[in-house]
Design a protein around this motif. Structure first.
Motif, PDB file in Angstrom:
ATOM      1  N   MET A  56      49.822  42.412  34.354  1.00 41.03           N
ATOM      2  CA  MET A  56      49.533  40.787  34.642  1.00 41.03           C
ATOM      3  C   MET A  56      48.594  40.586  35.673  1.00 41.03           C
ATOM      4  O   MET A  56      48.312  41.130  36.524  1.00 41.03           O
ATOM      5  CB  MET A  56      50.958  40.358  35.383  1.00 41.03           C
ATOM      6  CG  MET A  56      51.373  39.003  35.712  1.00 41.03           C
ATOM      7  SD  MET A  56      52.806  38.481  35.992  1.00 41.03           S
ATOM      8  CE  MET A  56      52.510  36.559  36.024  1.00 41.03           C
ATOM      9  N   ILE A  57      47.821  39.333  35.326  1.00 45.24           N
ATOM     10  CA  ILE A  57      46.609  38.810  35.943  1.00 45.24           C
ATOM     11  C   ILE A  57      47.105  37.907  37.062  1.00 45.24           C
ATOM     12  O   ILE A  57      47.898  37.188  36.969  1.00 45.24           O
ATOM     13  CB  ILE A  57      45.776  38.285  35.157  1.00 45.24           C
ATOM     14  CG1 ILE A  57      45.201  39.180  33.784  1.00 45.24           C
ATOM     15  CG2 ILE A  57      44.509  37.597  35.768  1.00 45.24           C
ATOM     16  CD1 ILE A  57      44.231  38.373  32.912  1.00 45.24           C
ATOM     17  N   LYS A  58      46.631  38.023  38.344  1.00 50.00           N
ATOM     18  CA  LYS A  58      46.848  37.572  39.432  1.00 50.00           C
ATOM     19  C   LYS A  58      45.940  36.386  39.533  1.00 50.00           C
ATOM     20  O   LYS A  58      44.670  36.619  39.230  1.00 50.00           O
ATOM     21  CB  LYS A  58      46.981  38.317  40.608  1.00 50.00           C
ATOM     22  CG  LYS A  58      47.850  39.474  40.611  1.00 50.00           C
ATOM     23  CD  LYS A  58      48.080  40.046  42.067  1.00 50.00           C
ATOM     24  CE  LYS A  58      48.807  41.166  42.023  1.00 50.00           C
ATOM     25  NZ  LYS A  58      48.600  42.040  43.222  1.00 50.00           N
ATOM     26  N   VAL A  59      46.132  35.205  40.162  1.00 51.28           N
ATOM     27  CA  VAL A  59      45.228  34.055  40.442  1.00 51.28           C
ATOM     28  C   VAL A  59      44.339  34.722  41.296  1.00 51.28           C
ATOM     29  O   VAL A  59      43.000  34.394  41.175  1.00 51.28           O
ATOM     30  CB  VAL A  59      46.138  32.844  40.972  1.00 51.28           C
ATOM     31  CG1 VAL A  59      45.073  31.884  41.207  1.00 51.28           C
ATOM     32  CG2 VAL A  59      47.188  32.554  39.924  1.00 51.28           C
ATOM     33  N   GLU A  60      44.522  35.321  42.329  1.00 53.04           N
ATOM     34  CA  GLU A  60      43.500  36.021  43.373  1.00 53.04           C
ATOM     35  C   GLU A  60      42.407  36.591  42.344  1.00 53.04           C
ATOM     36  O   GLU A  60      41.307  36.483  42.925  1.00 53.04           O
ATOM     37  CB  GLU A  60      44.241  36.613  44.406  1.00 53.04           C
ATOM     38  CG  GLU A  60      44.856  35.808  45.125  1.00 53.04           C
ATOM     39  CD  GLU A  60      46.641  35.604  44.860  1.00 53.04           C
ATOM     40  OE1 GLU A  60      46.866  36.540  44.160  1.00 53.04           O
ATOM     41  OE2 GLU A  60      46.990  34.649  45.135  1.00 53.04           O
ATOM     42  N   PHE A  63      37.102  37.179  40.516  1.00 56.67           N
ATOM     43  CA  PHE A  63      36.199  37.322  39.512  1.00 56.67           C
ATOM     44  C   PHE A  63      35.378  36.275  39.365  1.00 56.67           C
ATOM     45  O   PHE A  63      34.025  36.495  39.052  1.00 56.67           O
ATOM     46  CB  PHE A  63      36.847  37.569  38.078  1.00 56.67           C
ATOM     47  CG  PHE A  63      35.963  37.986  36.975  1.00 56.67           C
ATOM     48  CD1 PHE A  63      35.412  39.070  36.767  1.00 56.67           C
ATOM     49  CD2 PHE A  63      35.759  37.200  35.834  1.00 56.67           C
ATOM     50  CE1 PHE A  63      34.675  39.538  35.833  1.00 56.67           C
ATOM     51  CE2 PHE A  63      35.165  37.300  34.775  1.00 56.67           C
ATOM     52  CZ  PHE A  63      34.406  38.549  34.678  1.00 56.67           C
ATOM     53  N   GLY A  64      35.710  34.977  39.230  1.00 62.08           N
ATOM     54  CA  GLY A  64      34.578  33.876  39.141  1.00 62.08           C
ATOM     55  C   GLY A  64      33.658  33.726  40.372  1.00 62.08           C
ATOM     56  O   GLY A  64      32.864  33.428  40.140  1.00 62.08           O
ATOM     57  N   LYS A  65      34.243  33.962  41.417  1.00 64.23           N
ATOM     58  CA  LYS A  65      33.415  34.195  42.582  1.00 64.23           C
ATOM     59  C   LYS A  65      32.124  35.094  42.478  1.00 64.23           C
ATOM     60  O   LYS A  65      31.144  34.908  42.690  1.00 64.23           O
ATOM     61  CB  LYS A  65      34.065  34.214  44.005  1.00 64.23           C
ATOM     62  CG  LYS A  65      33.317  34.283  45.321  1.00 64.23           C
ATOM     63  CD  LYS A  65      34.022  34.532  46.588  1.00 64.23           C
ATOM     64  CE  LYS A  65      33.297  34.764  47.695  1.00 64.23           C
ATOM     65  NZ  LYS A  65      33.874  34.976  48.957  1.00 64.23           N
ATOM     66  N   GLU A  66      32.648  36.395  41.895  1.00 64.98           N
ATOM     67  CA  GLU A  66      31.576  37.231  41.808  1.00 64.98           C
ATOM     68  C   GLU A  66      30.550  37.034  40.855  1.00 64.98           C
ATOM     69  O   GLU A  66      29.456  37.177  41.097  1.00 64.98           O
ATOM     70  CB  GLU A  66      32.397  38.682  41.469  1.00 64.98           C
ATOM     71  CG  GLU A  66      31.771  39.933  41.085  1.00 64.98           C
ATOM     72  CD  GLU A  66      32.187  40.940  40.522  1.00 64.98           C
ATOM     73  OE1 GLU A  66      31.955  41.588  39.736  1.00 64.98           O
ATOM     74  OE2 GLU A  66      33.520  41.144  41.273  1.00 64.98           O
ATOM     75  N   GLN A  67      30.929  36.217  39.672  1.00 61.83           N
ATOM     76  CA  GLN A  67      30.159  35.707  38.721  1.00 61.83           C
ATOM     77  C   GLN A  67      29.244  34.879  39.281  1.00 61.83           C
ATOM     78  O   GLN A  67      27.977  34.902  38.943  1.00 61.83           O
ATOM     79  CB  GLN A  67      30.918  35.185  37.390  1.00 61.83           C
ATOM     80  CG  GLN A  67      32.008  36.236  36.972  1.00 61.83           C
ATOM     81  CD  GLN A  67      31.307  37.354  36.287  1.00 61.83           C
ATOM     82  OE1 GLN A  67      30.394  37.375  35.638  1.00 61.83           O
ATOM     83  NE2 GLN A  67      31.959  38.609  36.684  1.00 61.83           N
ATOM     84  N   TYR A  68      29.501  34.049  39.974  1.00 62.92           N
ATOM     85  CA  TYR A  68      28.860  32.928  40.533  1.00 62.92           C
ATOM     86  C   TYR A  68      27.787  33.415  41.493  1.00 62.92           C
ATOM     87  O   TYR A  68      26.655  32.998  41.235  1.00 62.92           O
ATOM     88  CB  TYR A  68      29.810  31.691  41.289  1.00 62.92           C
ATOM     89  CG  TYR A  68      28.994  30.751  42.026  1.00 62.92           C
ATOM     90  CD1 TYR A  68      28.302  29.855  41.558  1.00 62.92           C
ATOM     91  CD2 TYR A  68      28.784  30.906  43.431  1.00 62.92           C
ATOM     92  CE1 TYR A  68      27.368  28.970  42.163  1.00 62.92           C
ATOM     93  CE2 TYR A  68      28.143  29.981  44.453  1.00 62.92           C
ATOM     94  CZ  TYR A  68      27.442  28.887  43.585  1.00 62.92           C
ATOM     95  OH  TYR A  68      26.422  28.104  44.256  1.00 62.92           O
ATOM     96  N   GLU A  69      28.190  34.463  42.386  1.00 65.46           N
ATOM     97  CA  GLU A  69      27.348  34.911  43.242  1.00 65.46           C
ATOM     98  C   GLU A  69      26.185  35.787  42.611  1.00 65.46           C
ATOM     99  O   GLU A  69      25.094  35.932  42.937  1.00 65.46           O
ATOM    100  CB  GLU A  69      28.027  35.971  44.341  1.00 65.46           C
ATOM    101  CG  GLU A  69      28.733  34.890  45.165  1.00 65.46           C
ATOM    102  CD  GLU A  69      29.520  36.000  46.053  1.00 65.46           C
ATOM    103  OE1 GLU A  69      29.931  37.220  46.013  1.00 65.46           O
ATOM    104  OE2 GLU A  69      30.248  35.351  47.038  1.00 65.46           O
ATOM    105  N   THR A  70      26.594  36.583  41.460  1.00 67.46           N
ATOM    106  CA  THR A  70      25.733  37.320  40.837  1.00 67.46           C
ATOM    107  C   THR A  70      24.734  36.360  40.211  1.00 67.46           C
ATOM    108  O   THR A  70      23.275  36.667  39.881  1.00 67.46           O
ATOM    109  CB  THR A  70      26.464  38.063  39.603  1.00 67.46           C
ATOM    110  OG1 THR A  70      27.343  39.023  40.165  1.00 67.46           O
ATOM    111  CG2 THR A  70      25.617  38.911  38.795  1.00 67.46           C
TER     112      THR A  70
END
Length: 114
Positions: A1-5, A10-17
C-alpha cells in the motif's frame, strides 16, 4: 500500500531533481553563449588587425604572405574554439540526462548472476 508521505516525498524529490537539472542546463547554456561571444569578438578583432595590415602592404607578395598567415591562424582558432564549444555541448547533454540515470537505476532490476 502506498502511503501519502511516500507519494509526497517522491514528488518533492522529483521537483528538486528537476530544479537542479534546470539550473545546470542554464549554466551550460550561459557558458556556450559566452564562448560564442568571446570567439566572435576575437575573430572580429583579428580581422580588423588583418585589414589594417593589408591596407599598408606595398607588394603583392607581402599581401599573399599576410593573407596566408591570417588564414592559417583563423583556421587554427576556429578549430580550437569549435572543439571547446563542442565539449561544452557534450557537457550540456551529459548534465541534461544525469537526472534520468537515477530513475533508470531505481526501476531497472538487478542483473541476474548465474
Amino acid at each position: 500500500m502506498i502511503k501519502v508521505e511516500d507519494f509526497q516525498n517522491f514528488g518533492k524529490e522529483q521537483y528538486e531533481t528537476a530544479l537542479a537539472s534546470f539550473n545546470n542546463i542554464t549554466k551550460n547554456y550561459q557558458a556556450i553563449a559566452s564562448a560564442y561571444a568571446d570567439y566572435s569578438k576575437k575573430s572580429f578583432e583579428d580581422t580588423s588587425v588583418f585589414v589594417e595590415k593589408l591596407s599598408s602592404v606595398k607588394s603583392f607578395e607581402k599581401a599573399v604572405e599576410l593573407q596566408t598567415e591570417f588564414s592559417k591562424t583563423a583556421y587554427e582558432n576556429f578549430v580550437a574554439e569549435s572543439k571547446k564549444i563542442s565539449e561544452l555541448f557534450a557537457g550540456l547533454a551529459k548534465d541534461a540526462y544525469k537526472p534520468l540515470e537515477g530513475y533508470v537505476a531505481k526501476f531497472t532490476p538487478p542483473a541476474a548472476t548465474h
